[in-house]
Design a protein around this motif. Structure first.
Motif, PDB file in Angstrom:
ATOM      1  N   LEU A  35       0.843  -1.187   0.000  1.00 41.09           N
ATOM      2  CA  LEU A  35       0.000   0.000   0.000  1.00 41.09           C
ATOM      3  C   LEU A  35       0.881   1.239   0.000  1.00 41.09           C
ATOM      4  O   LEU A  35       1.908   1.291   0.669  1.00 41.09           O
ATOM      5  N   VAL A  36       0.480   2.241  -0.762  1.00 41.17           N
ATOM      6  CA  VAL A  36       1.241   3.493  -0.850  1.00 41.17           C
ATOM      7  C   VAL A  36       0.321   4.653  -0.488  1.00 41.17           C
ATOM      8  O   VAL A  36      -0.902   4.555  -0.626  1.00 41.17           O
ATOM      9  N   PRO A  37       0.879   5.766  -0.013  1.00 44.90           N
ATOM     10  CA  PRO A  37       0.034   6.897   0.376  1.00 44.90           C
ATOM     11  C   PRO A  37      -0.379   7.754  -0.815  1.00 44.90           C
ATOM     12  O   PRO A  37       0.408   8.004  -1.730  1.00 44.90           O
ATOM     13  N   ALA A  38      -1.625   8.184  -0.804  1.00 43.30           N
ATOM     14  CA  ALA A  38      -2.117   9.188  -1.753  1.00 43.30           C
ATOM     15  C   ALA A  38      -2.441  10.438  -0.948  1.00 43.30           C
ATOM     16  O   ALA A  38      -3.167  10.368   0.045  1.00 43.30           O
ATOM     17  N   SER A  39      -1.894  11.566  -1.354  1.00 44.33           N
ATOM     18  CA  SER A  39      -2.055  12.808  -0.608  1.00 44.33           C
ATOM     19  C   SER A  39      -2.689  13.868  -1.503  1.00 44.33           C
ATOM     20  O   SER A  39      -2.169  14.160  -2.585  1.00 44.33           O
ATOM     21  N   LEU A  40      -3.821  14.424  -1.059  1.00 48.90           N
ATOM     22  CA  LEU A  40      -4.519  15.452  -1.830  1.00 48.90           C
ATOM     23  C   LEU A  40      -4.876  16.610  -0.907  1.00 48.90           C
ATOM     24  O   LEU A  40      -5.337  16.399   0.217  1.00 48.90           O
ATOM     25  N   THR A  41      -4.677  17.833  -1.385  1.00 44.13           N
ATOM     26  CA  THR A  41      -4.953  19.035  -0.600  1.00 44.13           C
ATOM     27  C   THR A  41      -6.103  19.806  -1.225  1.00 44.13           C
ATOM     28  O   THR A  41      -6.146  19.991  -2.458  1.00 44.13           O
ATOM     29  N   TYR A  42      -7.028  20.270  -0.372  1.00 48.27           N
ATOM     30  CA  TYR A  42      -8.193  21.023  -0.844  1.00 48.27           C
ATOM     31  C   TYR A  42      -8.269  22.358  -0.109  1.00 48.27           C
ATOM     32  O   TYR A  42      -8.229  22.399   1.123  1.00 48.27           O
ATOM     33  N   THR A  43      -8.355  23.421  -0.886  1.00 50.42           N
ATOM     34  CA  THR A  43      -8.456  24.755  -0.314  1.00 50.42           C
ATOM     35  C   THR A  43      -9.879  24.988   0.196  1.00 50.42           C
ATOM     36  O   THR A  43     -10.787  24.189  -0.067  1.00 50.42           O
ATOM     37  N   GLY A  44     -10.057  26.088   0.919  1.00 48.22           N
ATOM     38  CA  GLY A  44     -11.400  26.423   1.378  1.00 48.22           C
ATOM     39  C   GLY A  44     -12.365  26.583   0.223  1.00 48.22           C
ATOM     40  O   GLY A  44     -13.538  26.192   0.300  1.00 48.22           O
ATOM     41  N   SER A  45     -11.892  27.137  -0.877  1.00 49.00           N
ATOM     42  CA  SER A  45     -12.729  27.314  -2.066  1.00 49.00           C
ATOM     43  C   SER A  45     -13.106  25.957  -2.670  1.00 49.00           C
ATOM     44  O   SER A  45     -14.255  25.754  -3.103  1.00 49.00           O
ATOM     45  N   ASN A  46     -12.152  25.023  -2.724  1.00 52.87           N
ATOM     46  CA  ASN A  46     -12.437  23.666  -3.219  1.00 52.87           C
ATOM     47  C   ASN A  46     -13.537  23.015  -2.402  1.00 52.87           C
ATOM     48  O   ASN A  46     -14.458  22.384  -2.945  1.00 52.87           O
ATOM     49  N   ILE A  47     -13.452  23.149  -1.078  1.00 57.31           N
ATOM     50  CA  ILE A  47     -14.420  22.503  -0.187  1.00 57.31           C
ATOM     51  C   ILE A  47     -15.800  23.108  -0.360  1.00 57.31           C
ATOM     52  O   ILE A  47     -16.820  22.400  -0.354  1.00 57.31           O
ATOM     53  N   LEU A  48     -15.873  24.430  -0.564  1.00 54.80           N
ATOM     54  CA  LEU A  48     -17.163  25.078  -0.818  1.00 54.80           C
ATOM     55  C   LEU A  48     -17.768  24.565  -2.122  1.00 54.80           C
ATOM     56  O   LEU A  48     -18.988  24.374  -2.223  1.00 54.80           O
ATOM     57  N   THR A  49     -16.924  24.354  -3.130  1.00 53.75           N
ATOM     58  CA  THR A  49     -17.405  23.811  -4.401  1.00 53.75           C
ATOM     59  C   THR A  49     -17.989  22.420  -4.199  1.00 53.75           C
ATOM     60  O   THR A  49     -19.045  22.072  -4.754  1.00 53.75           O
ATOM     61  N   LEU A  50     -17.321  21.612  -3.384  1.00 51.10           N
ATOM     62  CA  LEU A  50     -17.813  20.262  -3.116  1.00 51.10           C
ATOM     63  C   LEU A  50     -19.130  20.307  -2.348  1.00 51.10           C
ATOM     64  O   LEU A  50     -20.066  19.558  -2.648  1.00 51.10           O
ATOM     65  N   LYS A  51     -19.238  21.201  -1.371  1.00 47.90           N
ATOM     66  CA  LYS A  51     -20.473  21.325  -0.600  1.00 47.90           C
ATOM     67  C   LYS A  51     -21.641  21.778  -1.478  1.00 47.90           C
ATOM     68  O   LYS A  51     -22.792  21.384  -1.247  1.00 47.90           O
ATOM     69  N   SER A  52     -21.351  22.594  -2.495  1.00 44.57           N
ATOM     70  CA  SER A  52     -22.414  23.112  -3.364  1.00 44.57           C
ATOM     71  C   SER A  52     -23.074  22.019  -4.181  1.00 44.57           C
ATOM     72  O   SER A  52     -24.167  22.210  -4.729  1.00 44.57           O
ATOM     73  N   GLN A  53     -22.426  20.847  -4.275  1.00 45.94           N
ATOM     74  CA  GLN A  53     -23.002  19.749  -5.042  1.00 45.94           C
ATOM     75  C   GLN A  53     -24.020  18.945  -4.233  1.00 45.94           C
ATOM     76  O   GLN A  53     -24.668  18.057  -4.773  1.00 45.94           O
ATOM     77  N   LYS A  74     -27.083  20.476   4.924  1.00 47.65           N
ATOM     78  CA  LYS A  74     -25.959  21.270   5.404  1.00 47.65           C
ATOM     79  C   LYS A  74     -24.899  20.330   5.958  1.00 47.65           C
ATOM     80  O   LYS A  74     -25.141  19.610   6.915  1.00 47.65           O
ATOM     81  N   CYS A  75     -23.712  20.345   5.342  1.00 38.94           N
ATOM     82  CA  CYS A  75     -22.647  19.415   5.721  1.00 38.94           C
ATOM     83  C   CYS A  75     -21.473  20.173   6.312  1.00 38.94           C
ATOM     84  O   CYS A  75     -21.134  21.277   5.871  1.00 38.94           O
ATOM     85  N   THR A  76     -20.846  19.574   7.304  1.00 39.90           N
ATOM     86  CA  THR A  76     -19.597  20.114   7.816  1.00 39.90           C
ATOM     87  C   THR A  76     -18.478  19.731   6.853  1.00 39.90           C
ATOM     88  O   THR A  76     -18.642  18.880   5.973  1.00 39.90           O
ATOM     89  N   THR A  77     -17.330  20.370   7.018  1.00 45.03           N
ATOM     90  CA  THR A  77     -16.187  20.046   6.166  1.00 45.03           C
ATOM     91  C   THR A  77     -15.793  18.584   6.333  1.00 45.03           C
ATOM     92  O   THR A  77     -15.490  17.892   5.348  1.00 45.03           O
ATOM     93  N   PHE A  78     -15.801  18.092   7.585  1.00 47.75           N
ATOM     94  CA  PHE A  78     -15.452  16.691   7.810  1.00 47.75           C
ATOM     95  C   PHE A  78     -16.443  15.762   7.119  1.00 47.75           C
ATOM     96  O   PHE A  78     -16.051  14.783   6.474  1.00 47.75           O
ATOM     97  N   PHE A 117     -14.561  16.723  -9.421  1.00 45.49           N
ATOM     98  CA  PHE A 117     -15.483  17.846  -9.277  1.00 45.49           C
ATOM     99  C   PHE A 117     -14.806  19.193  -9.488  1.00 45.49           C
ATOM    100  O   PHE A 117     -15.466  20.231  -9.557  1.00 45.49           O
ATOM    101  N   LEU A 118     -13.469  19.203  -9.608  1.00 44.44           N
ATOM    102  CA  LEU A 118     -12.723  20.453  -9.700  1.00 44.44           C
ATOM    103  C   LEU A 118     -12.357  20.795 -11.132  1.00 44.44           C
ATOM    104  O   LEU A 118     -12.176  19.916 -11.982  1.00 44.44           O
ATOM    105  N   ASP A 119     -12.226  22.090 -11.391  1.00 46.05           N
ATOM    106  CA  ASP A 119     -11.622  22.554 -12.643  1.00 46.05           C
ATOM    107  C   ASP A 119     -10.133  22.206 -12.576  1.00 46.05           C
ATOM    108  O   ASP A 119      -9.509  22.343 -11.525  1.00 46.05           O
TER     109      ASP A 119
END
Length: 359
Positions: free
Chosen positions: A251-269, A275-279, A349-351
């Motif tokens: 098994l190998v690690p996959a690391s992905l970073t999401y900005t506050g703007s990215n998370i808002l885009t995900l919540k908008s879907q 109403k969802c928390t970030t977690f 979901f991201l540009d």
């Protein structure tokens, strides 16, 4: 020289007197404490391991002294696990699993404390530690025991670095402490290290009277639906179950970073009324992407696919990002063959211009 994140750490050097046992600095109660049925589940029988990197060392004797003091209040961590052999006469309702039930023997035997050194600086360690590395295990003393029950509940190793810094590693038995309890203990140890004349701001409570096993009432169900395995083993690929498939390859690690703007885009879907928390939004999105990358069935009925001993090789972490309080980092271990597919589903979901490239 730039070092690779997956580089093997050098071996630690120990002297011949390692390890030592740190006992409570004053007498503590000598009795047995029972575990709750939740804490005694077999799939929770593992140690929670923590690693802390310091640019400046703390004197070893100071750490030992403060540990001996904090163990007076947290005396179960200086004890040992015992298997409870039922002394009651067997009858038709006897459950053989009762013979394997664990209890804490508060005997004051002491925590394991090891001292070591390693030919590495703090800066070099950070270079090779951008993602989890299996060779981190070298930084925690391996106790020679035959099974989990014999493992001391608290194991500590302090490793001195070439630059004058140190690495502190701890392994704390999950049957004794959950994450919050472990954090409380570590904060208490830190408090007495920095303020040795103070008392603890929070005193632990060890009464177990509400956990004592009692005969269940006649109207209580013998089996709870939450523990009923009603889903067949999921076949992933080549006829293997999920657990076998995950263990069949590295098994190998996959690391992905999401900005506050990215998370808002995900919540908008989500649907407008939800109403969802970030977690919540990151956890559900990560689970769905993980399931898709492994070709799991669309509906899993909310039941666990596998319950067994947890190890540091299998993980899913949501971490803060230094310098950006609104961003989050998702760190997941996966079979190497599905990492690219997992990253595709996670970022779908991201540009493309909004994807944060891992450094």
């Amino acid at each position: 020289m730039q070092r690779s994140w997956d580089e093997e750490l050098p071996d630690c050097c120990y002297d011949q007197k390692q390890p030592s046992l740190i006992k409570p600095s004053s007498p503590t109660p000598n009795h047995m404490l029972c575990l709750s049925n939740l804490d005694d589940q077999k799939f929770l029988r593992f140690s929670i391991k923590y690693l802390y990197l310091f640019q400046k060392s703390v004197p070893i004797n100071q750490l030992k002294y403060s540990l001996s003091r904090v163990l007076v209040d947290y005396y179960p961590l200086a004890g040992r696990l015992k298997t409870l052999q039922s002394s009651h006469q067997r009858d038709d309702d006897h459950d053989e699993d009762d013979d394997d039930k664990l209890m804490i023997d508060c005997n004051g035997e002491g925590a394991v404390f090891a001292e070591a050194c390693i030919d590495m600086s703090a800066h070099e360690f950070l270079q090779v530690s951008k993602k989890p590395n299996k060779s981190w295990r070298k930084l925690l003393f391996k106790v020679d025991v035959s099974d989990f029950v014999d493992t001391p509940p608290l194991v500590v190793q302090v490793t001195k670095l070439r630059c004058g810094g140190m690495i502190l590693c701890t392994a704390i038995n999950h049957c004794f402490c959950d994450g919050i309890g472990t954090s409380q203990f570590l904060h208490a140890w830190t408090h007495l290290t920095t303020k040795p004349t103070d008392s603890l701001p929070i005193t632990p409570f060890h009464s177990r009277h509400v956990f004592n096993p009692r005969s269940p009432s006649s109207h209580a169900p013998r089996v709870h639906p939450a523990y009923t395995k009603n889903a067949p083993n999921q076949t992933i690929t080549f006829g293997l179950t999920l657990n076998d498939y995950l263990q069949s390859q590295p098994l190998v690690p996959a690391s992905l970073t999401y900005t506050g703007s990215n998370i808002l885009t995900l919540k908008s879907q989500c649907v407008p009324s939800m109403k969802c928390t970030t977690f919540e939004i990151l956890a559900s999105h990560t689970w769905r992407s993980w399931a898709r990358s492994l070709n799991l069935a669309p509906s899993l009925d909310g039941m666990p696919l596998h319950m067994g001993p947890l190890t540091s090789d299998i993980y899913c972490l949501f971490l803060p990002v230094v310098g950006d309080s609104n961003a989050d980092r998702v760190l997941v271990s996966l079979p190497k063959s599905v990492v690219s597919k997992f990253e595709y589903y996670m970022n779908k979901f991201l540009d493309p211009n909004d994807i944060v490239v891992a450094k």
